[in-house]
Design an enzyme around this catalytic site. Structure first.
Site, PDB file in Angstrom:
ATOM      1  CB  CYS A 154      -0.921   0.007   1.208  1.00 40.93           C
ATOM      2  SG  CYS A 154      -2.020  -1.415   1.328  1.00 40.93           S
ATOM      3  CB  ALA A 155       3.872   2.141  -1.965  1.00 44.90           C
ATOM      4  CB  ALA A 172       0.576   2.013  -4.881  1.00 42.54           C
ATOM      5  NE  ARG A 179      -0.595  10.284 -10.806  1.00 43.90           N
ATOM      6  CZ  ARG A 179       0.178  11.023 -11.586  1.00 43.90           C
ATOM      7  NH1 ARG A 179       1.166  11.725 -11.049  1.00 43.90           N
ATOM      8  NH2 ARG A 179      -0.018  11.080 -12.888  1.00 43.90           N
ATOM      9  NE  ARG A 184       5.638  -8.695   4.534  1.00 41.72           N
ATOM     10  CZ  ARG A 184       6.895  -8.694   4.120  1.00 41.72           C
ATOM     11  NH1 ARG A 184       7.706  -7.718   4.475  1.00 41.72           N
ATOM     12  NH2 ARG A 184       7.345  -9.674   3.367  1.00 41.72           N
ATOM     13  CE  LYS A 242      10.384   5.011 -10.119  1.00 38.96           C
ATOM     14  NZ  LYS A 242      10.903   5.360  -8.788  1.00 38.96           N
ATOM     15  NE  ARG A 298      11.867   7.817  -1.850  1.00 43.62           N
ATOM     16  CZ  ARG A 298      10.908   8.608  -2.309  1.00 43.62           C
ATOM     17  NH1 ARG A 298      10.837   8.866  -3.602  1.00 43.62           N
ATOM     18  NH2 ARG A 298      10.020   9.137  -1.491  1.00 43.62           N
ATOM     19  CE1 TYR A 329       9.253  16.375  -8.765  1.00 48.60           C
ATOM     20  CE2 TYR A 329       8.656  17.917 -10.498  1.00 48.60           C
ATOM     21  CZ  TYR A 329       8.624  16.642  -9.962  1.00 48.60           C
ATOM     22  OH  TYR A 329       7.965  15.644 -10.625  1.00 48.60           O
ATOM     23  CB  THR A 331       6.193  13.406 -12.574  1.00 45.38           C
ATOM     24  OG1 THR A 331       6.768  14.719 -12.538  1.00 45.38           O
ATOM     25  CG2 THR A 331       7.227  12.378 -12.158  1.00 45.38           C
TER      26      THR A 331
END
Length: 332
Positions: free
Chosen positions: A16-17, A20, A23, A42, A101, A169, A239, A259
């Site tokens: 459930c990032a 995700a 988008r 989880r 990716k 990250r 950005y 994006t």
């Protein structure tokens, strides 16, 4: 192997990032080519909330979702360094796979997974969405039509501001760092426009002193004919997502190259000595287009590949490995 099923491809989602939920899940839920069946986490509460939001079943645990008989394909938005394991498990369970990716952290693993998908008659596709956007089709046409003459140099950047210190990250064994998260975009763009024979000449990578994760970098690459690519990425900047082309008679530039929101009308800037033009292009939803391409590959039985992008993903992984081998390394 041609799929005998018809209608939308039945998807399950492993994780459930945030990306995700923002988008890809909305695109899956809205696509006529997909049916979002279940989402797994989880964390039971996170699965329940996400399932309720997108009108699908909530499953506790990734293994349980892979065992479900109602799933044809899985979308994998897990942290980068978990992709290879769960792609392999999904393929072993007989599921087609659309994965964020990068597909894997290195060239050897990427090639092995693509071969494994092909041997099982399954589609494995990396969700590198920007090549599907209409602005890149328009850019390629402008280049082919000679809008800036003969292409001499290409440059591309994907940079973002610093992330919260607990972002995965910054953990090289989990999120993989900036090279795998942002650097793959300008690398793929260079492959998209300059072709698969691109070679890395030099690279510089900056690393987080605390965790060792790559935080930014610059890559110089070239084609066999000497067209150069200057590629910049990082997560310690303002950005920027750009592609710029320098030709013998002019320049072409794209902002929001990677994006663009689905309602944005991108602008291509063409400049020559006696001419300056801004071309407003149609809005496009690159994630909806990716889902449609993936579904077509599943239904047509093009095992292991989708619209030729499997090969591009393997070349991308080759260049990532070459960058790591060529890089001069600096700490922050």
């Amino acid at each position: 192997m041609r799929s005998e099923a018809a209608g939308p491809v039945r998807f399950g989602v492993l994780g459930c990032a945030s990306f995700a939920r923002r988008r890809m899940l909305p695109a899956l839920a809205a696509s006529p080519d997909a049916r979002l069946v279940a989402v797994a986490s989880r964390d039971r509460d996170k699965a329940t909330e996400t399932g309720r939001r997108f009108g699908c079943a909530a499953v506790l645990g990734y293994e349980s979702l892979l065992a479900s008989s109602g799933i044809e394909a899985v979308y994998v938005p897990l942290p980068s360094m978990l992709h290879a394991e769960w792609v392999r498990r999904a393929l072993d369970a007989g599921r087609h796979v659309l994965v964020e990716k990068p597909l894997a952290a290195d060239h050897a693993t990427t090639a092995r997974l693509l071969r494994h998908a092909g041997s099982r008659g399954l589609v494995l596709m990396e969700n590198m969405a920007f090549p599907h956007h209409a602005q890149h089709t328009a850019a390629r046409k402008l280049l082919a039509d000679g809008a800036i003459g003969e292409l001499r140099d290409f440059s591309s950047a994907f940079t973002i501001p610093p992330l919260p210190e607990d972002d995965n990250r910054y953990l090289p064994d989990v999120g993989g760092g900036a090279l795998l998260d942002m650097g793959v975009y300008p690398i793929r763009a260079a492959l998209h426009y300059l072709g698969p024979d691109l070679e890395v000449a030099a690279a510089v990578l900056r690393h987080h002193r605390g965790t060792g994760a790559v935080t930014s970098g610059r890559i110089l690459a070239h084609t066999p004919g000497g067209v150069t690519a200057d590629l910049h990425f990082g997560m310690e900047h303002s950005y920027r997502t750009t592609c710029e082309f320098a030709g013998s008679t002019g320049r072409l530039g794209l902002d929001r190259a990677f994006t663009p929101p689905p309602d944005l009308r991108p602008v291509a800037r063409v400049e020559r000595q006696d001419h300056r033009e801004e071309i407003t292009l149609p809005a496009d939803d690159q994630f909806a287009t990716v889902i449609s391409a993936f579904a077509r590959a599943v239904r047509s039985g093009r095992a292991g590949r989708a619209d030729g992008l499997a090969e591009a993903g393997e070349h991308q992984a080759r260049l990532v490995t070459a960058v790591e081998e060529k890089a001069r390394r600096f700490g922050l």
